[in-house]
Enzyme design. Structure first.
Site, PDB file in Angstrom:
ATOM      1  N   SER A   1      12.832 -16.520  -6.661  1.00 54.15           N
ATOM      2  CA  SER A   1      13.381 -15.280  -7.197  1.00 54.15           C
ATOM      3  C   SER A   1      13.218 -15.191  -8.703  1.00 54.15           C
ATOM      4  O   SER A   1      13.109 -16.210  -9.392  1.00 54.15           O
ATOM      5  CB  SER A   1      14.867 -15.175  -6.850  1.00 54.15           C
ATOM      6  OG  SER A   1      15.588 -16.146  -7.594  1.00 54.15           O
ATOM      7  N   LYS A   2      13.245 -13.955  -9.168  1.00 61.65           N
ATOM      8  CA  LYS A   2      13.150 -13.708 -10.611  1.00 61.65           C
ATOM      9  C   LYS A   2      14.314 -14.383 -11.324  1.00 61.65           C
ATOM     10  O   LYS A   2      14.157 -14.939 -12.407  1.00 61.65           O
ATOM     11  CB  LYS A   2      13.164 -12.193 -10.865  1.00 61.65           C
ATOM     12  CG  LYS A   2      13.250 -11.828 -12.345  1.00 61.65           C
ATOM     13  CD  LYS A   2      12.780 -10.416 -12.582  1.00 61.65           C
ATOM     14  CE  LYS A   2      13.077  -9.836 -13.940  1.00 61.65           C
ATOM     15  NZ  LYS A   2      13.208 -10.688 -15.088  1.00 61.65           N
TER      16      LYS A   2
END
Ligand code: GLU
Length: 510
Positions: free
Chosen positions: A262-263
């Site tokens: 994930s970012k």
């Protein structure tokens, strides 16, 4: 049979590196099979459309030199390749399913759907789907009268849902996972078509794969649960014999193995999860990208290819041709892949080292900071010296800064331990000898220093290290003899003098 694969992203957000990996695998597979790669843009969900993301996808492909043979911005005989441009194609297919009894109209409001889910939840049912078990209690063309159906259709408030068979096992043959079984009672009568005239992903995806004669569907694991529906759609259309092969790629996971990459994790650990930098047009989301960080395309391609595949031996460095020659879906791994940013860096370092000095110098010059003047010839020579010390081309300027200016700082710990009385006089004498050499070549400087150390029975560490420090300010680096030669006699003399003064001051301050 000619192999046709496709990459079918939706322009609903900025494409993550996982998406680019899907494109890369579809490309490697197509090239290996001497087939065709199609780029299809799946933009049926207009509400989620994000400006600029289609262009972003194409730029990401360009970054890795993945050139689709057909598709949006590439042309081809099976176009248009953007689903919103194919809008007129889908209604007849929805109608075909309605006519054959494989689909029906549904009129439930969002509240009614919600109430169904809550009711099922409360009754302890683990499945809260719209399907053979529940559709009889819902508002649809199977349960309401013909007049009511007509009035809903006239009012334009309807969707078309797929009519799943009851309690049937669907077998999905997956090139990566083998045969995966699903029971239709666990699935949902997915919406295929909406009253705004747009198909949903499922209908458009299957119809387009069929019309575009796709033979291999290669996509992320998150689409595996949708595949039984797709298989049933192929059957409902009577296209069983032309069903493509499916290959679902493993998820890319956070480095700790917990959850999808994930970012948020990338931001926390300091690495991007997007191929290219972007600024979101409407939110304040933005990200750095691998390209902007200095990952060279071939290195990043090699790295990405190994995120879920390997050739089955211990080779890790494979160029594009070798990746194509070795690629197979059978060697795609089933388990999720933990992301390892240091491995990406390692690839970049290896590729930089293997580059021609000329080519690397051309990359390095693009990141030249203000105030650095260097001829191409000198830069090429310096590149050879520094390439083993760089992760990114721009690292050169920091690593090699002492070639461009006198050190302004010196490694204090080393100065204090080496600039001692018993050493100092020797070092001063040696410095004088060096700057008085007739020929200021690396080998002469080396002979001079080594001879001096031997003659006086000194240790290398006590002499060579402070000499290096005087010239560069830092403890590590390429051959100090070569550094001295490149700096030239005059500059070396200047640096010896000013360093000795500074060292005295540093020592006095202790
Ligand atoms: N449009 C889907 C996506 O955005 C593609 C899924 C597929 O390849 O079938 O990921």
């Amino acid at each position: 049979m000619k192999v046709r694969t496709r990459y079918a992203p939706s322009p609903t957000g900025f494409q993550h590196i996982g998406g680019l990996r899907t494109a890369l695998y579809a490309y490697l597979f197509a090239k290996k099979q001497e087939g065709t790669l199609v780029l299809r843009i799946e933009d049926t969900d207009q509400k989620r459309f994000v400006e600029g993301t289609e262009e972003y996808i194409i730029e990401c492909l360009n970054y890795l030199s993945i050139k689709p043979d057909e598709g949006v911005s590439y042309g081809g005989d099976f176009g248009p390749y953007r689903q919103s441009d194919r809008k007129d194609i889908y209604p007849e297919y929805a109608q075909q399913l309605l006519d054959s009894g494989n689909a029906y109209y549904a009129f439930d409001t969002p509240d009614e759907l919600d109430a169904m889910r809550k009711r099922l939840q409360a009754s302890g049912s683990s499945i809260q789907q719209y399907n053979a078990i529940t559709r009889g209690e819902m508002k649809n063309s199977l349960t309401v009268s013909a007049e009511e159906t007509k009035s809903f259709l006239d009012s334009g408030k309807y969707v078309v849902r797929f009519k799943l068979p009851e309690n049937e096992t669907v077998f999905v043959k997956d090139e990566v996972r083998g045969t995966v079984e699903f029971n239709t009672n666990q699935l949902d009568d997915k919406v295929l078509f909406k009253s705004d005239g747009m198909p949903t992903y499922h209908l458009a995806n299957v119809v387009d794969d069929h019309l575009m004669e796709i033979t291999h569907v290669i996509r992320g694991e998150e689409w595996l649960p949708s595949t039984p529906l797709h298989v049933l759609l192929y059957k409902a259309f009577g296209w069983d014999d032309e069903m493509p092969s499916f290959a679902h790629l493993p998820l890319m996971l956070n480095p700790d193995g917990k959850g999808k990459l994930s970012k948020r994790t990338g931001d926390k650990l300091g690495f991007p999860v997007f191929p290219l930098a972007f600024d979101h047009p409407t939110t304040d989301q933005s990200s750095n990208g691998y390209r902007e960080m200095g990952f060279i395309p071939d290195a990043f391609t090699n790295f990405l290819a190994f995120q879920g595949w390997n050739p089955g031996d211990d080779k890790e460095i494979l160029d594009r041709e070798q990746l194509i020659a070795n690629f197979s879906l059978e060697r795609v791994t089933k388990a999720g892949v933990r992301f390892d940013f240091s491995k990406a860096q390692w690839y970049n370092e290896e590729y930089l080292r293997a580059m021609d000095n000329e080519d690397l110098a051309d990359l390095i010059i693009r990141s030249k900071p203000e105030g650095y003047e260097v001829s191409r010839e000198n830069l090429i020579a310096l590149t050879e010296m520094m390439k083993a010390r760089m992760t990114f081309p721009q690292d050169f300027w920091e690593q090699a800064k002492y070639f461009f200016s006198t050190p302004s700082e010196y490694d204090g710990k080393t100065v204090r331990s080496k600039w001692k009385e018993e050493n100092k006089e020797h070092l001063k004498t040696l410095c004088d000898k060096i700057v008085n050499l007739d020929s200021f070549k690396a080998e002469n400087i080396e002979t001079c220093i080594k001879g001096f150390i031997e003659e006086h029975g000194l240790s290398f560490g006590n002499i060579l290290l402070p000499v290096r420090l005087m010239l560069t300010g830092v403890k590590g680096g390429p051959s100090v003899f070569e550094i001295a030669e490149i700096l030239g006699k005059e500059e070396v003399a200047k640096r010896f003098e000013s360093a000795q003064k500074t060292f005295d001051e540093m020592q006095a301050a202790v």
